[in-house]
Design an enzyme around this catalytic site. Structure first.
Site, PDB file in Angstrom:
ATOM      1  N   GLU A  87       0.798  -1.384  -0.044  1.00  0.00           N
ATOM      2  CA  GLU A  87       0.122   0.114   0.094  1.00  0.00           C
ATOM      3  C   GLU A  87       0.890   1.181   0.078  1.00  0.00           C
ATOM      4  O   GLU A  87       0.571   2.333  -0.283  1.00  0.00           O
ATOM      5  CB  GLU A  87      -0.880  -0.037   1.209  1.00  0.00           C
ATOM      6  CG  GLU A  87      -2.069  -0.808   1.196  1.00  0.00           C
ATOM      7  CD  GLU A  87      -1.829  -2.503   1.683  1.00  0.00           C
ATOM      8  OE1 GLU A  87      -0.797  -2.469   1.990  1.00  0.00           O
ATOM      9  OE2 GLU A  87      -2.588  -3.148   1.940  1.00  0.00           O
ATOM     10  N   PHE A  93     -11.710  -6.912  14.100  1.00  0.00           N
ATOM     11  CA  PHE A  93     -10.600  -7.438  13.083  1.00  0.00           C
ATOM     12  C   PHE A  93     -10.246  -6.232  12.063  1.00  0.00           C
ATOM     13  O   PHE A  93     -10.975  -5.757  11.453  1.00  0.00           O
ATOM     14  CB  PHE A  93     -10.886  -8.666  12.580  1.00  0.00           C
ATOM     15  CG  PHE A  93     -10.086  -9.156  11.407  1.00  0.00           C
ATOM     16  CD1 PHE A  93      -8.728  -9.771  11.904  1.00  0.00           C
ATOM     17  CD2 PHE A  93     -10.281  -9.229  10.333  1.00  0.00           C
ATOM     18  CE1 PHE A  93      -7.707  -9.885  10.899  1.00  0.00           C
ATOM     19  CE2 PHE A  93      -9.276  -9.663   9.112  1.00  0.00           C
ATOM     20  CZ  PHE A  93      -8.007  -9.952   9.530  1.00  0.00           C
ATOM     21  N   GLN A  94      -8.923  -6.060  12.012  1.00  0.00           N
ATOM     22  CA  GLN A  94      -8.503  -4.957  10.926  1.00  0.00           C
ATOM     23  C   GLN A  94      -9.176  -3.507  11.171  1.00  0.00           C
ATOM     24  O   GLN A  94      -9.264  -2.950  10.277  1.00  0.00           O
ATOM     25  CB  GLN A  94      -8.741  -5.397   9.309  1.00  0.00           C
ATOM     26  CG  GLN A  94      -7.737  -6.672   9.088  1.00  0.00           C
ATOM     27  CD  GLN A  94      -7.400  -6.926   7.599  1.00  0.00           C
ATOM     28  OE1 GLN A  94      -8.594  -6.804   6.798  1.00  0.00           O
ATOM     29  NE2 GLN A  94      -6.455  -7.513   7.340  1.00  0.00           N
ATOM     30  N   LYS A 125     -17.608   0.144   6.099  1.00  0.00           N
ATOM     31  CA  LYS A 125     -17.990  -0.906   5.120  1.00  0.00           C
ATOM     32  C   LYS A 125     -19.630  -0.828   4.632  1.00  0.00           C
ATOM     33  O   LYS A 125     -20.107  -0.864   3.787  1.00  0.00           O
ATOM     34  CB  LYS A 125     -17.605  -2.199   5.494  1.00  0.00           C
ATOM     35  CG  LYS A 125     -18.030  -3.359   4.629  1.00  0.00           C
ATOM     36  CD  LYS A 125     -17.314  -4.641   4.724  1.00  0.00           C
ATOM     37  CE  LYS A 125     -17.814  -5.803   3.764  1.00  0.00           C
ATOM     38  NZ  LYS A 125     -16.966  -6.948   3.602  1.00  0.00           N
ATOM     39  N   MET A 159      24.590   7.749   2.039  1.00  0.00           N
ATOM     40  CA  MET A 159      24.600   9.140   2.698  1.00  0.00           C
ATOM     41  C   MET A 159      24.988   9.028   4.191  1.00  0.00           C
ATOM     42  O   MET A 159      25.739   9.870   4.787  1.00  0.00           O
ATOM     43  CB  MET A 159      23.210   9.686   2.553  1.00  0.00           C
ATOM     44  CG  MET A 159      23.186  11.311   2.900  1.00  0.00           C
ATOM     45  SD  MET A 159      24.250  12.188   2.268  1.00  0.00           S
ATOM     46  CE  MET A 159      23.276  12.935   0.981  1.00  0.00           C
TER      47      MET A 159
END
Lengths: 160, 566
Positions: free
Chosen positions: B50, B112-113, B162, B480
């Protein structure tokens, strides 16, 4: 220097955390904060007291203004205004001190709002220094608990 | 018109002019994905992580000058976007990120999630929303796009439970958005314009300091006009590269920590600094009290909170850069006090001084026989693409070499994670850029460390036939940080040696891409030419001089005149 800043904001979920998150995230100080709704149901007024030099206060007002839910930011230092804070004190008040407590409250134009055999709850409104003064005077008598609202402020009416 | 929330979502994207979105599905957004199958005018790019969706949307938006869009699921899908959102926030990139959320009745239930992504992203978004009621869905999406693209642009997150997506909503045609609390100032105050212009006329040693705001507001041409009209040298921030032609004689190149000697000297000695869409970042200013100490400062910025944040400004101008500079140009054109030839004469000594600085310490590097120098690679990329490629970068040495040696002449050609400094930005950004401009050459200048942070996107690039080229400047170090350790930590290379590394050529091949390698300078040009004519994703693995450093360098906390030179 101490500044009292008044913030009008849209009364939406999470809006308070946007303000407090801004202060903690950018390392600004909040000395006190009070918030409640205004005449408009969906608008709240938040009064916060902060301190910092001129540049910091300028950043604070600009960053507050940048929040999408903020309607108006007023630095009270730039206006004639009245500022008040309220304190409620539960103080030990037994035989020998009951009268003394009442005398002090009277001088500060406070009110007794709850009475029990061994204590009073008193309410005093005033400037921060006045509130501090009554706390200092009552402390030797035996303060059990205090609760302060933090400052809230309103601009004065126009002179003409 | 009654329709499902998911249908309305797609319709809103289309009405906002969205053609491509980047995302990754999951349980909470499965209805939206189902609906995307029916969306004829919307391309969905399936990334492999993502974070990459957000960087790709960021780059897509930058190349097109539009709002980039990403769509992810709840919980980990949402938290994986945070780095990308924070990067877009630092760089003021217009973007809307849609995250799925658990059904409203489960919010706060540790479902959940479930994650409070609105809480998590509050400090890194311009604004964010949790849509709790179906009737708020359409207005919220529209407001999110409005906020993302107007004023100082930035990322806006919309969290979609949802059940909200699944419920029926009433779709109505969009109307102009009016927000009580949000009215960005585009037009400059005429009084400030006049004050600024009069100050410019008096200056003997002026410098224009151009930042990303010039690119966001499409002000490159007007800024170039101003610089030429008054014969003022121009320096650019990392985000401002391309905002003024880098090969123009008036260009001083980039300023700041890895800026050119002459840009930093010019800023330190100027009597007037005209900042346009720049924010006086610490990487630009170095020690703040030594930054442009003798200069009056004019600052044009659409965000009032940028003004006098780090450096006290003499003449602030809150406005869109394009509008403000256009107003200044118009003032000079109509002023009888302005005479182009006189301005040129007035600045002649200053230009002579700058020329002397340029001759004394030009941007350069030391060639070393059979070892490839990274700067040489970037120069060759510039030469063989005629300076016209879209360059993305990762973060670190690769980023600075790209910034220094690919002299950007046009805006929206250099995409880098400037403010946040995200390793792993460049490759997904290259994919986003290629989706935005399919016919252009897109090159990610990468390091062997940072390319591995989003290397999985090789699959995305292949799936969507993005012929992006990745130029890995491979020194087997996190270069760097190693450079800092060499200079400031007695060469103690704590955990900056990448002892185990993949064979990047084979890695490319494993994904069906093309892998090429160059180990000596004579191989650089053939490899680049081969890559440029290959219609596939290509990794070019350039094995470079291991301990090459980026110079000039202003050590952190020092004045910008205290540069370490080559």
């Amino acid at each position: 220097m101490k500044h009292t800043i008044s913030v009008l904001l849209q009364n939406k979920p999470g809006v308070l955390s946007r303000v407090t998150g801004l202060f903690s995230g950018r390392g600004f100080n909040i000395d006190s904060l009070s918030v409640a709704e205004t005449l408009e149901k969906d608008v709240s007024c938040l009064t916060l007291v902060t301190h910092g030099d001129e540049a910091i206060i300028e950043q604070i007002t600009k960053q507050l203004h940048k929040l999408i839910d903020v309607i108006k930011v007023t630095d009270m230092a730039e206006h004639e205004h009245v500022e008040r804070e309220m304190v409620m004190i539960r103080i030990k008040a037994e035989d020998e001190t009951r009268a003394e407590v009442l005398r002090v409250i009277d001088i500060f134009r406070g009110k007794v709002v709850d009475v029990s055999p061994k204590s009073y709850v008193v309410e005093v409104t005033g400037s921060k220094s006045k509130v501090q003064a009554i706390i200092d005077i009552l402390r030797p008598i035996g303060i059990q608990e205090i609760i302060r609202t933090g400052a809230t402020a309103i601009t004065r009416g126009k002179k003409s | 018109m009654k329709m499902k929330g998911s249908q309305a979502f797609v319709k809103c994207l289309e009405e906002q002019g969205v053609e491509t979105i980047f995302g990754f599905p999951g349980g909470a957004v499965i209805d939206l994905y189902d609906e995307l199958l029916n969306a004829e005018n919307l391309t969905h790019v399936l990334v492999r992580h993502e974070q990459a969706a957000v960087h790709a949307a960021d780059a897509y938006g930058r190349v097109r000058g539009e709002v980039g869009v990403a769509l992810v699921t709840s919980g980990p899908g949402a938290t994986n976007t945070v780095t990308g959102i924070a990067s877009a926030y630092c760089d003021s990139i217009p973007m809307v990120v849609f995250t799925g959320q658990v059904p409203t009745m489960l919010i706060g239930n540790d479902a959940f999630q479930e994650v409070d992504i609105v809480g998590i992203t509050r400090p890194v978004t311009k604004h964010n929303y949790l849509v709790k009621k179906a009737e708020d869905l359409i207005p919220t999406i529209r407001e999110a796009f409005h906020l993302a693209r107007t004023g100082r642009p930035g990322p806006v997150l919309v969290d979609l439970p949802k059940d909200v997506i699944a419920s029926m909503v009433n779709y109505t045609e969009p109307k102009p958005i009016k927000m009580r609390t949000y009215k960005p100032t585009y037009e400059p105050h005429p009084g400030q314009v006049e004050k600024a212009c009069k100050t410019v006329l008096k200056a003997k040693k002026p410098v224009l300091y151009v930042g990303g705001g010039v690119i966001h507001s499409n002000a490159s041409e007007t800024v170039t006009e101003l610089a030429k009209k008054l014969d003022i040298p121009v320096t650019m921030t990392l985000m401002g590269l391309g905002g003024f032609p880098g090969t123009d004689p008036l260009s001083l190149g980039m300023l700041g920590m890895h800026g050119t000697y002459y840009a930093n000297m010019a800023v330190a000695n100027c009597d007037l600094l005209i900042a346009v869409g720049a924010r006086f970042d610490d990487r630009v200013t170095g020690r703040i009290d030594a930054f442009a100490p003798n200069a009056k400062i004019i600052h044009i910025d659409i965000d009032p909170s940028s003004i006098s944040k780090n450096v006290k400004v003499d003449i602030p101008m809150v406005a869109d850069c394009h509008h403000a500079v256009t107003a200044m140009n118009a003032w000079f054109d109509s002023s009888k006090d302005f005479d182009a030839r006189a301005a040129k004469e007035q600045h002649q000594q200053w230009h002579d001084q700058i020329k002397d600085w340029k001759n004394r310490h030009p941007l350069g590097y030391v060639e070393e026989g059979e070892v490839i120098k990274p700067q040489f690679v970037v120069q060759k990329l510039h030469e063989l693409t005629h300076g016209d490629a879209i360059i993305t970068t990762e973060v670190g040495q690769n980023q600075m070499w790209a910034a220094q040696f690919y002299h950007f002449n046009k805006p929206r050609h250099f995409l880098t994670s400037g403010g946040l400094g995200v390793m792993g930005y460049g490759f997904p950004a290259a994919i986003g850029a290629q989706m935005a401009a399919p016919d252009r050459t897109v090159i990610d200048v990468a390091g062997d460390g940072s390319i591995q942070m989003n290397i999985q996107e090789l699959a995305t690039a292949r799936q969507y036939k993005c012929p992006v080229k990745i130029a890995i400047l491979n020194n087997n170090y996190l270069g760097m940080v190693r450079q800092w350790q060499e200079l400031f930590y007695d060469k103690k290379y704590a955990h900056t040696t990448l002892d185990v590394a993949p064979d990047f050529v084979k890695l490319a091949e494993a994904y069906g891409a093309v892998g090429l390698r160059a180990t000596k300078p004579s191989e650089v040009e053939p490899v680049i030419k081969e890559a440029l004519k290959t219609n596939n994703t290509v990794i070019m693995d350039f094995v470079i001089s291991r301990e090459e450093g980026v110079f000039p360098m202003v050590p952190a906390g020092k004045a910008t005149t205290e540069m370490l030179l080559v």
